[in-house]
Scaffold this motif. Structure first.
Motif, PDB file in Angstrom:
ATOM      1  N   GLY A 243       0.826  -1.200   0.000  1.00 41.27           N
ATOM      2  CA  GLY A 243       0.000   0.000   0.000  1.00 41.27           C
ATOM      3  C   GLY A 243       0.863   1.253   0.000  1.00 41.27           C
ATOM      4  O   GLY A 243       2.021   1.221   0.410  1.00 41.27           O
ATOM      5  N   GLN A 244       0.294   2.346  -0.462  1.00 40.05           N
ATOM      6  CA  GLN A 244       1.052   3.593  -0.522  1.00 40.05           C
ATOM      7  C   GLN A 244       1.531   4.040   0.860  1.00 40.05           C
ATOM      8  O   GLN A 244       2.543   4.730   0.976  1.00 40.05           O
ATOM      9  CB  GLN A 244       0.187   4.697  -1.152  1.00 40.05           C
ATOM     10  CG  GLN A 244       0.144   4.608  -2.659  1.00 40.05           C
ATOM     11  CD  GLN A 244      -0.876   5.541  -3.291  1.00 40.05           C
ATOM     12  OE1 GLN A 244      -1.634   6.211  -2.596  1.00 40.05           O
ATOM     13  NE2 GLN A 244      -0.908   5.563  -4.607  1.00 40.05           N
ATOM     14  N   ASP A 245       0.809   3.642   1.881  1.00 37.97           N
ATOM     15  CA  ASP A 245       1.222   4.078   3.220  1.00 37.97           C
ATOM     16  C   ASP A 245       2.472   3.358   3.709  1.00 37.97           C
ATOM     17  O   ASP A 245       3.019   3.686   4.755  1.00 37.97           O
ATOM     18  CB  ASP A 245       0.076   3.942   4.227  1.00 37.97           C
ATOM     19  CG  ASP A 245      -0.638   2.618   4.123  1.00 37.97           C
ATOM     20  OD1 ASP A 245      -0.216   1.768   3.331  1.00 37.97           O
ATOM     21  OD2 ASP A 245      -1.625   2.428   4.856  1.00 37.97           O
TER      22      ASP A 245
ATOM     23  N   TYR B 181      -5.422   4.112  -1.602  1.00 35.61           N
ATOM     24  CA  TYR B 181      -6.251   3.747  -0.447  1.00 35.61           C
ATOM     25  C   TYR B 181      -7.699   3.542  -0.816  1.00 35.61           C
ATOM     26  O   TYR B 181      -8.164   3.966  -1.860  1.00 35.61           O
ATOM     27  CB  TYR B 181      -6.219   4.850   0.610  1.00 35.61           C
ATOM     28  CG  TYR B 181      -4.846   5.232   1.048  1.00 35.61           C
ATOM     29  CD1 TYR B 181      -4.007   4.279   1.609  1.00 35.61           C
ATOM     30  CD2 TYR B 181      -4.396   6.525   0.891  1.00 35.61           C
ATOM     31  CE1 TYR B 181      -2.731   4.624   1.994  1.00 35.61           C
ATOM     32  CE2 TYR B 181      -3.120   6.875   1.280  1.00 35.61           C
ATOM     33  CZ  TYR B 181      -2.287   5.928   1.824  1.00 35.61           C
ATOM     34  OH  TYR B 181      -1.029   6.262   2.196  1.00 35.61           O
ATOM     35  N   ILE B 182      -8.393   2.937   0.107  1.00 33.51           N
ATOM     36  CA  ILE B 182      -9.841   2.931   0.051  1.00 33.51           C
ATOM     37  C   ILE B 182     -10.307   3.919   1.112  1.00 33.51           C
ATOM     38  O   ILE B 182      -9.861   3.873   2.265  1.00 33.51           O
ATOM     39  CB  ILE B 182     -10.400   1.514   0.296  1.00 33.51           C
ATOM     40  CG1 ILE B 182     -10.104   0.655  -0.934  1.00 33.51           C
ATOM     41  CG2 ILE B 182     -11.897   1.582   0.588  1.00 33.51           C
ATOM     42  CD1 ILE B 182     -10.647  -0.738  -0.888  1.00 33.51           C
TER      43      ILE B 182
ATOM     44  N   HIS C 161      -8.676   2.104 -11.248  1.00 34.89           N
ATOM     45  CA  HIS C 161      -7.235   1.875 -11.367  1.00 34.89           C
ATOM     46  C   HIS C 161      -6.604   1.671  -9.987  1.00 34.89           C
ATOM     47  O   HIS C 161      -6.973   2.355  -9.029  1.00 34.89           O
ATOM     48  CB  HIS C 161      -6.587   3.057 -12.088  1.00 34.89           C
ATOM     49  CG  HIS C 161      -5.168   2.788 -12.440  1.00 34.89           C
ATOM     50  ND1 HIS C 161      -4.806   2.252 -13.651  1.00 34.89           N
ATOM     51  CD2 HIS C 161      -4.041   2.931 -11.726  1.00 34.89           C
ATOM     52  CE1 HIS C 161      -3.505   2.085 -13.661  1.00 34.89           C
ATOM     53  NE2 HIS C 161      -3.010   2.486 -12.503  1.00 34.89           N
ATOM     54  N   TYR C 162      -5.630   0.784  -9.896  1.00 39.94           N
ATOM     55  CA  TYR C 162      -5.110   0.412  -8.576  1.00 39.94           C
ATOM     56  C   TYR C 162      -4.430   1.553  -7.834  1.00 39.94           C
ATOM     57  O   TYR C 162      -4.285   1.504  -6.616  1.00 39.94           O
ATOM     58  CB  TYR C 162      -4.155  -0.791  -8.684  1.00 39.94           C
ATOM     59  CG  TYR C 162      -2.807  -0.481  -9.300  1.00 39.94           C
ATOM     60  CD1 TYR C 162      -2.624  -0.489 -10.683  1.00 39.94           C
ATOM     61  CD2 TYR C 162      -1.694  -0.191  -8.500  1.00 39.94           C
ATOM     62  CE1 TYR C 162      -1.400  -0.210 -11.243  1.00 39.94           C
ATOM     63  CE2 TYR C 162      -0.455   0.101  -9.059  1.00 39.94           C
ATOM     64  CZ  TYR C 162      -0.315   0.085 -10.430  1.00 39.94           C
ATOM     65  OH  TYR C 162       0.904   0.374 -10.978  1.00 39.94           O
ATOM     66  N   ARG C 163      -3.999   2.593  -8.555  1.00 37.93           N
ATOM     67  CA  ARG C 163      -3.314   3.686  -7.857  1.00 37.93           C
ATOM     68  C   ARG C 163      -4.250   4.816  -7.437  1.00 37.93           C
ATOM     69  O   ARG C 163      -3.864   5.668  -6.654  1.00 37.93           O
ATOM     70  CB  ARG C 163      -2.184   4.238  -8.735  1.00 37.93           C
ATOM     71  CG  ARG C 163      -0.930   3.388  -8.650  1.00 37.93           C
ATOM     72  CD  ARG C 163       0.275   4.004  -9.338  1.00 37.93           C
ATOM     73  NE  ARG C 163       0.194   3.951 -10.783  1.00 37.93           N
ATOM     74  CZ  ARG C 163       0.026   5.002 -11.572  1.00 37.93           C
ATOM     75  NH1 ARG C 163      -0.050   6.210 -11.052  1.00 37.93           N
ATOM     76  NH2 ARG C 163      -0.050   4.860 -12.877  1.00 37.93           N
ATOM     77  N   SER C 164      -5.470   4.843  -7.958  1.00 37.14           N
ATOM     78  CA  SER C 164      -6.389   5.922  -7.580  1.00 37.14           C
ATOM     79  C   SER C 164      -7.011   5.646  -6.219  1.00 37.14           C
ATOM     80  O   SER C 164      -7.249   4.509  -5.864  1.00 37.14           O
ATOM     81  CB  SER C 164      -7.552   6.025  -8.571  1.00 37.14           C
ATOM     82  OG  SER C 164      -7.120   5.816  -9.858  1.00 37.14           O
TER      83      SER C 164
END
Length: 471
Positions: free
Chosen positions: A225-227, A257-258, A295-298
């Motif tokens: 994950g981006q975090d 993230y969600i 998209h997986y990055r949005s």
RNA sequence: GGCGCCAUAGCCAAGCGGUAAGGCAGAGGUCUGCAAAACCUUUACGCCCCGGUUCAAAUCCGGGUGGCGCCUCCA
């Protein structure tokens, strides 16, 4: 095939270290609870990545760890009066239940941090020997400043980190920027022997160790994950590269993230739904569809409305699968129709569209759109007059199966043979009643089945049925 | 304070310089003895605002506005 690489900050053409093979690692969950919808995103997204790499012919070795020892696991164990490993085992089992429901296949290897203490110690020792780390009162810290490329992944500069001043200041450290590789045991906590006394691993080091053991010193793809970009992945790179002197990983992929009401879903914020509770109400697959539809990055916003939309959208695919299966199983054999080349080409174009989309940074949204294009073409063909040839539709079925399987949009099979035989007998009876124009009897049979959750659809090819899976 | 992301129909969402994919909901219709939760058709004169570049911009550049994230455990 290309995808966005956090390390380079742009889309890079994918070139594996070893031709035809991919070594990839994903940071797995800390197992102290059920995972929530936000956690599910990376599992689903990287399962999709792996499936697609395999689909494109790569042999993929995929490692995803379980963090089975850390503060949260210990806290939970203390609350329940159990050992850390009992807690970990419980939630690892629950992980696999939810993962299976979501269509997330088990990784090639799912290592545990605590099974790799020896490797962790090996890396820490090496770092101490090389002067990149130092013991301090039973802890061992990494000398962040000594690694000159620190911050390259996240774009954070050492100076910026200092001014941020939100870093942990500790008496034990030479520098506030240093981070723990090994933590001295506190009374009552699980601990392992080390050259610096009893202790347990820090969080970042476990991933470095498991990557090295199961995949080697340099790997193709690392995801999370981006975090986790900062500090977790930054620290992993620092530790691993200082230990081996080799590049740690070529491609870094990070999912977005969600959110709920535009705010990140997280356990600490308390604004989360577990996958389990959503699945009990709507089923698992709508969650997968929801995640893959963008998209997986949005960043994506979660809500129950959205899940209902995904559920309805999936129904469209499943209806088509049923319709097509029925057609293929019941259409009479016949000569191939003339001029069906155009129809076949139309079917095939959906697959090309999907591959083109997926090759460009895993555009699953457009990939799914390609499935719907195929669905529409199949529906139109099946309902057209004259009907298409069986052969053409067998071709379409192969394509549809291939694409839905790739995306993991596949229902569990109900193998209730007795029930199915009953339904088929009832349909046969109704057919006779209809032929005799005894519509009252035909309708009675239909509503009787409806009460049992079976919907009948009269099509030109015959009567199709659908069992409403109320999950 | 530092670094970064986002803004497309009622809702979700793709689009990366050539005249707005796909899904949900809505509306109309088709099949049918009647039905159907099935199928088909349809739904943005416009892509947050203002400038600029270009033959051409949702797409590139500059400036706004609004929202979010990381810098601390976090997928």
């Amino acid at each position: 095939m290309q995808f966005y690489n956090t390390l380079s900050g742009k889309k890079d053409e994918f070139i594996p270290i070893e031709e035809g093979k991919v070594r990839m690692y994903a940071c797995g969950p800390t197992v102290y609870n059920f995972f929530h919808v936000g956690n599910a995103r990376c599992f689903v997204v990287f399962d999709m990545l792996r499936r697609y790499l395999e689909y494109r012919g790569y042999e993929v070795k995929f490692v995803q760890n379980f963090t089975d020892i850390d503060d949260k696991v210990i806290k939970k164990a203390n609350e329940e009066g159990l050992t850390y490993s009992e807690i970990a085992k419980r939630y690892i089992d629950e992980y696999f239940v939810d993962a299976k429901g979501l269509g997330v296949r088990p990784a090639t290897v799912h290592p545990l941090a605590t099974d790799n203490i020896d490797m962790i110690l090996h890396i820490v020792k090496t770092l101490v020997e090389k002067g990149y780390a130092y013991p301090s009162n039973g802890d061992v810290y990494f000398r962040t400043r000594k690694y000159k490329d620190y911050g390259k992944l996240s774009g954070m500069l050492i100076e910026d980190l200092e001014s941020g001043a939100r870093i942990d200041v500790s008496e034990q450290k030479e520098d506030p920027l240093d981070f723990a590789l090994w933590k001295a045991a506190k009374p009552g906590e699980p601990a392992w022997e080390s050259p610096w006394g009893m202790g347990r691993p820090g969080w970042h080091i476990e991933c470095s160790a498991m990557v090295m053991r199961y995949l080697g010193e340099t790997i193709d793809i690392h995801c999370g994950g981006q975090d986790l970009i900062f500090p977790h992945h930054e620290n992993e790179i620092a530790q691993s590269q200082c230990c081996t002197g080799m590049q740690f990983c070529h491609y870094w992929l990070h999912n977005g993230y969600i959110n709920i009401d535009n705010h990140k879903m997280s356990k600490s914020a308390g604004n989360f739904f577990t996958v389990r509770e959503i699945a009990e109400k709507y089923g698992y697959l709508p969650i997968r569809h929801f995640i893959l539809s963008s998209h997986y990055r949005s960043p994506i916003n979660f809500s129950k409305d959205i899940i209902e939309q995904s559920k309805a959208a999936l129904e469209r695919i499943f209806n088509c699968v049923d319709t097509l299966n029925f057609f293929v199983n019941n259409a009479p054999e016949e000569r191939v129709r003339e001029n069906e080349g155009e129809l076949i080409a139309k079917f095939d174009s959906a697959k090309s569209k999907m591959i083109e989309a997926m090759d460009d940074d895993f555009n699953t949204g457009e990939g799914i759109a390609a499935i719907y294009d195929l669905v529409k073409d199949i529906n139109t063909a099946v309902n057209s007059n004259p009907a298409p040839s069986k052969g053409a539709m067998i071709h379409a079925k192969a394509l549809l199966d291939e694409m839905t399987e790739l995306f993991g949009f596949v229902r569990d099979k109900d193998d209730n043979d007795d029930f199915i035989r009953e339904i088929e007998e009832a349909i046969e009876k109704r057919k006779k009643a209809k032929k005799a124009k005894n519509y009252a009897e035909a309708d009675r049979i239909r509503s009787e089945l409806l009460e049992r959750g079976v919907v009948l659809l009269d099509t030109p090819t015959g009567t199709q049925y659908r069992i409403n899976a109320q999950k």
